[in-house]
Design an enzyme around this catalytic site. Structure first.
Site, PDB file in Angstrom:
ATOM      1  N   HIS A 113       0.846  -1.190   0.000  1.00  0.00           N
ATOM      2  CA  HIS A 113       0.000   0.000   0.000  1.00  0.00           C
ATOM      3  C   HIS A 113       0.882   1.241   0.000  1.00  0.00           C
ATOM      4  O   HIS A 113       2.089   1.167   0.197  1.00  0.00           O
ATOM      5  CB  HIS A 113      -0.903   0.026   1.237  1.00  0.00           C
ATOM      6  CG  HIS A 113      -0.147   0.187   2.522  1.00  0.00           C
ATOM      7  ND1 HIS A 113       0.620  -0.830   3.058  1.00  0.00           N
ATOM      8  CD2 HIS A 113      -0.004   1.248   3.366  1.00  0.00           C
ATOM      9  CE1 HIS A 113       1.186  -0.417   4.174  1.00  0.00           C
ATOM     10  NE2 HIS A 113       0.841   0.852   4.386  1.00  0.00           N
TER      11      HIS A 113
ATOM     12  N   ASP B 241       0.938   5.186   1.910  1.00  0.00           N
ATOM     13  CA  ASP B 241       0.321   5.920   3.011  1.00  0.00           C
ATOM     14  C   ASP B 241      -0.412   7.137   2.458  1.00  0.00           C
ATOM     15  O   ASP B 241       0.034   7.755   1.489  1.00  0.00           O
ATOM     16  CB  ASP B 241       1.381   6.374   4.020  1.00  0.00           C
ATOM     17  CG  ASP B 241       2.018   5.196   4.756  1.00  0.00           C
ATOM     18  OD1 ASP B 241       1.374   4.130   4.831  1.00  0.00           O
ATOM     19  OD2 ASP B 241       3.145   5.351   5.252  1.00  0.00           O
TER      20      ASP B 241
ATOM     21  N   HIS C  11       4.839   0.073  -0.091  1.00  0.00           N
ATOM     22  CA  HIS C  11       5.613  -0.711   0.874  1.00  0.00           C
ATOM     23  C   HIS C  11       4.732  -1.769   1.519  1.00  0.00           C
ATOM     24  O   HIS C  11       3.502  -1.720   1.430  1.00  0.00           O
ATOM     25  CB  HIS C  11       6.235   0.195   1.941  1.00  0.00           C
ATOM     26  CG  HIS C  11       5.249   1.050   2.672  1.00  0.00           C
ATOM     27  ND1 HIS C  11       4.642   2.159   2.098  1.00  0.00           N
ATOM     28  CD2 HIS C  11       4.743   0.977   3.937  1.00  0.00           C
ATOM     29  CE1 HIS C  11       3.822   2.719   2.966  1.00  0.00           C
ATOM     30  NE2 HIS C  11       3.853   2.014   4.085  1.00  0.00           N
TER      31      HIS C  11
ATOM     32  N   ARG D 290       8.280  -8.955  15.443  1.00  0.00           N
ATOM     33  CA  ARG D 290       8.766  -7.624  15.050  1.00  0.00           C
ATOM     34  C   ARG D 290       7.788  -6.560  15.522  1.00  0.00           C
ATOM     35  O   ARG D 290       6.567  -6.750  15.464  1.00  0.00           O
ATOM     36  CB  ARG D 290       8.927  -7.550  13.533  1.00  0.00           C
ATOM     37  CG  ARG D 290       9.289  -6.165  12.990  1.00  0.00           C
ATOM     38  CD  ARG D 290       9.542  -6.221  11.488  1.00  0.00           C
ATOM     39  NE  ARG D 290       9.829  -4.913  10.932  1.00  0.00           N
ATOM     40  CZ  ARG D 290       8.931  -4.127  10.360  1.00  0.00           C
ATOM     41  NH1 ARG D 290       7.669  -4.530  10.251  1.00  0.00           N
ATOM     42  NH2 ARG D 290       9.272  -2.945   9.885  1.00  0.00           N
TER      43      ARG D 290
END
Length: 355
Positions: free
Chosen positions: A227, A229, A284, A294
């Site tokens: 996607h 931002d 990203h 993570r």
């Protein structure tokens, strides 16, 4: 859409020994943003976006070059203390280590943004994402923190407030640099100049705490799907486990390995509009790991509140370079993005590129 409690609970993903079908992504056409020729593998090439020292005298040029090439860059010597980064990472870990039932007590509402839940982009994908998150978009997080930490909420609220204050200053500093690389300043953005002169904020920030649990079959799962931002820019702190990947036509998927004290900056859709398409908003995603969980903390610096109209900067347009996008408010753009996702930029486009 079924509630979190009715499905495989995202708060318990790390305890699963097999990958459920609902979380199993195919190796081809994994997300709608990839060109068919590029969407054949989850493999990322050995390359990375540049790390820029903000104390470098050539910082404006370096940031401009990276932004135009990648739509992203990494920064060192940015002024954010390691203690603050450690504190907000520790806060995130403490939150996500809570029992699932406890986390669900702070779930975001159907109409709200703030609170615990799955990624906001989830409805646009057939498969589920191997992650959980907590969004802080307004002061309602204080009530959520009071629920999660009845005795320590003041301490944790203080960490969030300090992080917001520091990130807001850093985002503004980065904006000046990126604009400078294009030969313009904040004064050339009429609405931003007026807001600054009145003492109002040029952008509105939100924080997204992300947790990607260990995964039994990471090669067939996706932590966060591809996607862009919606923001002006996003500043990301990631823990010492890799997973972030950015996409570039010439390079394919490129992994951004974490480094101590280094932050990642992603250009968002709003700056792509302001730059009249000269600087891309980076595509990203986040992959997951078989042995290590993570955590990442994203500071999402969006547009101003109210009816402020955002459009390409006039100095970056002209007879040979007409405005590519119509003017739009931050609220309106978010609504369009929520409805059509990766086609949002096309929805506000007024002309085709000249090259």
């Amino acid at each position: 859409m079924p509630s979190l409690a009715e499905e495989i609970c995202i708060g318990n993903l790390g305890s699963l020994q097999t990958l459920p079908e609902s979380f199993t992504w195919k190796l081809t056409a994994a997300d709608s943003l990839l060109r068919p020729s590029s969407a054949v593998s989850f493999d990322a090439v050995e390359e990375s976006i540049p790390v820029i020292d903000l104390s470098n005298p050539d910082v404006t040029t370096l940031i401009g070059d990276a932004s135009k090439t990648w739509g992203a860059f990494q920064i060192a010597n940015h002024g954010i203390s390691q203690k603050l980064l450690d504190d907000i990472e520790s806060l995130s870990k403490t939150l996500f280590d809570m029992p699932s039932e406890r986390k669900l007590e702070a779930a975001s509402s159907d109409k709200g943004v703030s609170g615990y839940g799955e990624p906001r982009i989830s409805p646009f994908f057939e498969k589920k994402m191997w992650s959980e998150g907590f969004t802080i978009a307004d002061d309602s997080y204080r009530n959520h923190f009071n629920t999660l930490w009845p005795h320590d909420h003041t301490k944790y609220c203080g960490i969030i407030q300090e992080y917001v204050d520091e990130m807001e200053k850093l985002a503004s500093r980065l904006l000046y640099c990126i604009l400078g690389s294009l030969g313009v300043t904040v004064e050339d953005i009429e609405w931003a100049h007026k807001l600054e002169k009145s003492g109002s904020k040029v952008g509105r920030g939100a924080i997204r705490l992300n947790h990607y649990p260990v995964c039994p079959e990471p090669e067939r799962a996706m932590g966060l799907a591809a996607h862009t931002d919606s923001t002006i820019l996003t500043i990301l702190h990631q823990s010492n486990t890799g997973g972030l990947q950015v996409f570039r036509e010439e390079s394919g998927w490129v992994t951004v390995e974490p480094a101590p004290g280094v932050l990642v900056v992603n250009i968002g859709d709003l700056f792509h509009i302001l730059s009249n398409g000269k600087i891309p908003s980076v595509v990203h995603r986040a992959k997951v790991n078989h042995t290590r969980s993570r955590i990442s903390i994203a500071y999402l610096w969006g547009g101003p509140a109210g009816d402020v109209q955002i459009a390409p900067i006039s100095k970056l347009t002209g007879p040979a370079e007409p405005s590519l996008y119509r003017s739009i408010t931050w609220k309106e753009y978010l609504q369009i993005k929520y409805e059509v996702f990766d086609k949002a930029m096309d929805a506000i486009r007024v002309v085709n590129p000249t090259n």
